[in-house]
Design a protein around this motif. Structure first.
Motif, PDB file in Angstrom:
ATOM      1  N   PHE A   1       0.840  -1.203   0.000  1.00  0.00           N
ATOM      2  CA  PHE A   1       0.000   0.000   0.000  1.00  0.00           C
ATOM      3  C   PHE A   1       0.877   1.255   0.000  1.00  0.00           C
ATOM      4  O   PHE A   1       0.616   2.213  -0.743  1.00  0.00           O
ATOM      5  N   GLU A   2       1.918   1.287   0.820  1.00  0.00           N
ATOM      6  CA  GLU A   2       2.819   2.432   0.868  1.00  0.00           C
ATOM      7  C   GLU A   2       3.519   2.650  -0.467  1.00  0.00           C
ATOM      8  O   GLU A   2       3.807   3.785  -0.846  1.00  0.00           O
TER       9      GLU A   2
ATOM     10  N   HIS B   1       0.520   4.026  -2.851  1.00  0.00           N
ATOM     11  CA  HIS B   1      -0.033   5.312  -2.427  1.00  0.00           C
ATOM     12  C   HIS B   1       1.100   6.162  -1.862  1.00  0.00           C
ATOM     13  O   HIS B   1       1.454   6.068  -0.701  1.00  0.00           O
ATOM     14  N   THR B   2       1.662   7.017  -2.706  1.00  0.00           N
ATOM     15  CA  THR B   2       2.798   7.842  -2.308  1.00  0.00           C
ATOM     16  C   THR B   2       2.401   9.315  -2.315  1.00  0.00           C
ATOM     17  O   THR B   2       1.273   9.675  -2.646  1.00  0.00           O
TER      18      THR B   2
ATOM     19  N   ARG C   1       1.391  10.166  -5.754  1.00  0.00           N
ATOM     20  CA  ARG C   1       0.231   9.428  -6.272  1.00  0.00           C
ATOM     21  C   ARG C   1      -0.755   9.231  -5.129  1.00  0.00           C
ATOM     22  O   ARG C   1      -1.018   8.115  -4.694  1.00  0.00           O
ATOM     23  N   ASN C   2      -1.312  10.332  -4.626  1.00  0.00           N
ATOM     24  CA  ASN C   2      -2.152  10.266  -3.437  1.00  0.00           C
ATOM     25  C   ASN C   2      -3.605  10.658  -3.701  1.00  0.00           C
ATOM     26  O   ASN C   2      -4.371  10.893  -2.771  1.00  0.00           O
ATOM     27  N   ARG C   3      -3.989  10.741  -4.981  1.00  0.00           N
ATOM     28  CA  ARG C   3      -5.372  11.114  -5.304  1.00  0.00           C
ATOM     29  C   ARG C   3      -6.128   9.946  -5.931  1.00  0.00           C
ATOM     30  O   ARG C   3      -7.113  10.137  -6.644  1.00  0.00           O
ATOM     31  N   LEU C   4      -5.676   8.745  -5.679  1.00  0.00           N
ATOM     32  CA  LEU C   4      -6.349   7.564  -6.209  1.00  0.00           C
ATOM     33  C   LEU C   4      -7.668   7.325  -5.479  1.00  0.00           C
ATOM     34  O   LEU C   4      -7.756   7.495  -4.264  1.00  0.00           O
TER      35      LEU C   4
ATOM     36  N   LEU D   1      -7.425   2.138  -5.744  1.00  0.00           N
ATOM     37  CA  LEU D   1      -6.259   1.882  -4.893  1.00  0.00           C
ATOM     38  C   LEU D   1      -6.263   0.447  -4.390  1.00  0.00           C
ATOM     39  O   LEU D   1      -5.233  -0.241  -4.417  1.00  0.00           O
TER      40      LEU D   1
ATOM     41  N   GLU E   1      -1.840   3.475 -12.791  1.00  0.00           N
ATOM     42  CA  GLU E   1      -3.230   3.759 -12.420  1.00  0.00           C
ATOM     43  C   GLU E   1      -4.223   3.098 -13.359  1.00  0.00           C
ATOM     44  O   GLU E   1      -5.395   2.942 -13.023  1.00  0.00           O
TER      45      GLU E   1
END
Length: 391
Positions: free
Chosen positions: A256-257, A260-261, A264-267, A272, A323
Motif C-alpha cells: 500500500f505504501e 499510495h505515495t 500518487r495520493n489522489r487515487l 487503490l 493507475e
C-alpha cells in the motif's frame, strides 16, 4: 578482512534482531578458516591495530577453539527454532495446524543436539516453555494439532494423549453451547477420525498426509476426505485455515505504501484497493516461483549466502502497477517514490539479495588510525592490563 574473505562482509542485516543474530553467526562460521588465516598472516602482524587491546582481544577470540565450538552450538540450537519462525512467516500455506507440532519437533532436535543431557538442554527448554505459555499452547493450538492428520496419523501416541482431548473438549464448549451437539462431535464424529474409519480409511487419504510438503494443506485434506464427519470437518477447515502471524498484513501495508505515495495520493479507494491487490499477488507469485526453483529452505541452508529471506534493503527492482491497472516494467518503486519517503522507509522492506550485495566494490587500504565506537572499559579491563604486562 575483506581481502581474505574475498570482499564478503560478515554481518547480515535482518528484519528482526533474532534473524540478524542467526544470519551473522552462520556467516561468521562460514568464514572461520578465512578469519583464522587473516590473524595468522604477516599483514596482521604489520597492522597498527594488532598491538591495541581490542586487536589482541579479537585475535584471542578468533584463535580460541572454544569460541568456534560455541558458535557452532548456537547455530545448531537456533536452527530448529528458525525453521518454525520461517514457517510462521511464510505465505504459501496457513500455519495454525503446524505451529505446535513443529515446536515439539524443534524441542526434540534441541535435545538431540545437546545429546539428551538434561542439565544442558533444560535451561533452553525453560525459556521456550515460558515464551510458549498462553501464546502457543492454547486450546486453539492444541485443537489444531489434534486435527492435523500429518501429526495425528503419523504418531500413534497422540491417540492416548489426554491433554489434547481435554483441550478439544474445552474448545468445543467455547464455540458450541448445545451440549447434544458437543456430545455428538465427541462421541460419534471424533472416533471416526481417530480410528481412520469410513472415508478416512481410504488409502489415498492416508497417503495424502504422510509428508508435510508444499502441496499438503490440512484444510484441503479435510475438505476432500472429511465428508463422513460434517461438523468436525467444518471446525477443522476453519481452524486449519488460520495464520499465526501478522506478517501477511504487514506485507500488504508495505505494498500500500509503495502504491499510495506523495506523488500518487489522489487515487480513488476502489482503484487503490485493486492496484494493491494486483501488486501484492504479483509479487507473491514471483516469490513462490523463485522459492520452488531454488528448492531449498533459505534459513536452513548450509551456506549462509543462501539465507536470503528476512534480509532487509530498499525497493529496488520491484515492478509497480500504474493507475490504469497495467504493469510498468521500466519503472521501479524506487523511481516512483521520492527520495525522502524512500529514505524514511529504507531498512523495512524485505527483498531477496545476492552475495554481491554484501561485497564491498571499492576497497581502500587502511592507512589511517580508525576510531571505533566505545564499548566501555570491558576490553581494556579483560585484556589491556594483562597484555601491557606481557609486553
Amino acid at each position: 578482512m575483506r581481502h581474505f574473505t574475498k570482499k564478503a562482509d560478515i554481518v547480515r542485516p535482518g528484519v528482526t534482531r533474532f534473524a540478524s543474530s542467526f544470519l551473522t553467526l552462520q556467516s561468521l562460521f562460514t568464514q572461520k578458516v578465512q578469519l583464522k588465516n587473516m590473524f595468522s598472516s604477516s599483514e596482521w602482524d604489520t597492522c597498527k591495530l594488532s598491538d591495541t587491546a581490542k586487536g589482541k582481544a579479537a585475535y584471542n577470540t578468533v584463535m580460541n577453539l572454544a569460541f568456534w565450538d560455541g558458535v557452532k552450538l548456537c547455530i545448531d540450537i537456533f536452527d530448529p527454532l528458525v525453521k518454525v519462525l520461517r514457517m510462521v512467516d511464510a505465505d504459501w500455506k496457513p500455519s495454525m495446524g503446524f505451529i505446535y507440532g513443529e515446536m515439539q519437533s524443534a524441542i526434540k532436535e534441541i535435545k538431540n543436539v545437546l545429546k539428551n543431557n538434561k542439565k544442558d538442554y533444560q535451561p533452553i527448554l525453560d525459556i521456550i516453555s515460558t515464551k510458549m505459555k498462553d501464546r502457543l499452547d492454547t486450546k486453539l493450538h492444541l485443537t489444531a494439532y489434534l486435527l492435523n492428520p500429518y501429526y495425528f496419523y503419523n504418531n500413534t501416541e497422540l491417540k492416548d494423549d489426554m491433554d489434547l482431548v481435554d483441550a478439544f473438549v474445552d474448545f468445543l464448549s467455547k464455540i458450541y453451547e448445545d451440549h447434544e451437539l458437543q456430545n455428538h462431535i465427541l462421541m460419534v464424529e471424533l472416533p471416526v477420525y481417530r480410528d481412520k474409519l469410513e472415508k478416512f480409511s481410504r488409502e489415498l487419504a492416508i497417503k495424502a498426509c504422510k509428508v508435510n510438503d508444499d502441496k499438503f494443506d490440512p484444510a484441503n485434506w479435510w475438505g476432500a476426505y472429511g465428508a463422513s464427519t460434517p461438523l468436525l470437518r467444518k471446525i477443522a477447515i476453519r481452524i486449519l485455515s488460520l495464520t499465526t502471524s501478522s506478517s501477511g498484513c504487514e506485507r500488504n501495508w508495505s505494498t500500500f505504501e509503495a502504491v499510495h505515495t506523495k506523488k500518487r495520493n489522489r487515487l480513488e479507494a476502489a482503484k487503490l484497493n485493486n492496484l494493491v491487490f494486483v501488486q501484492f499477488n504479483a509479487n507473491l507469485m514471483i516469490k513462490n516461483k523463485k522459492r520452488k526453483t531454488r528448492g531449498i529452505e533459505v534459513l536452513r541452508a548450509s551456506e549462509a549466502t543462501e539465507a536470503q529471506d528476512w534480509i532487509v534493503e530498499g525497493h529496488e527492482g520491484t515492478t509497480i502497477i500504474d493507475e490504469s491497472g497495467g504493469p510498468t516494467p521500466s519503472q521501479t518503486v524506487s523511481e516512483a517514490i521520492d527520495a525522502e519517503s524512500l529514505e524514511n522507509r529504507r531498512g523495512a522492506r524485505p527483498r531477496e539479495l545476492d552475495e554481491e550485495d554484501f561485497v564491498s566494490e571499492n576497497e581502500e587500504e587502511l592507512n589511517v588510525e580508525v576510531q571505533y565506537e566505545s564499548d566501555g572499559d570491558r576490553i581494556n579491563e579483560e585484556y589491556g592490563d594483562a597484555m601491557e604486562e606481557d609486553n
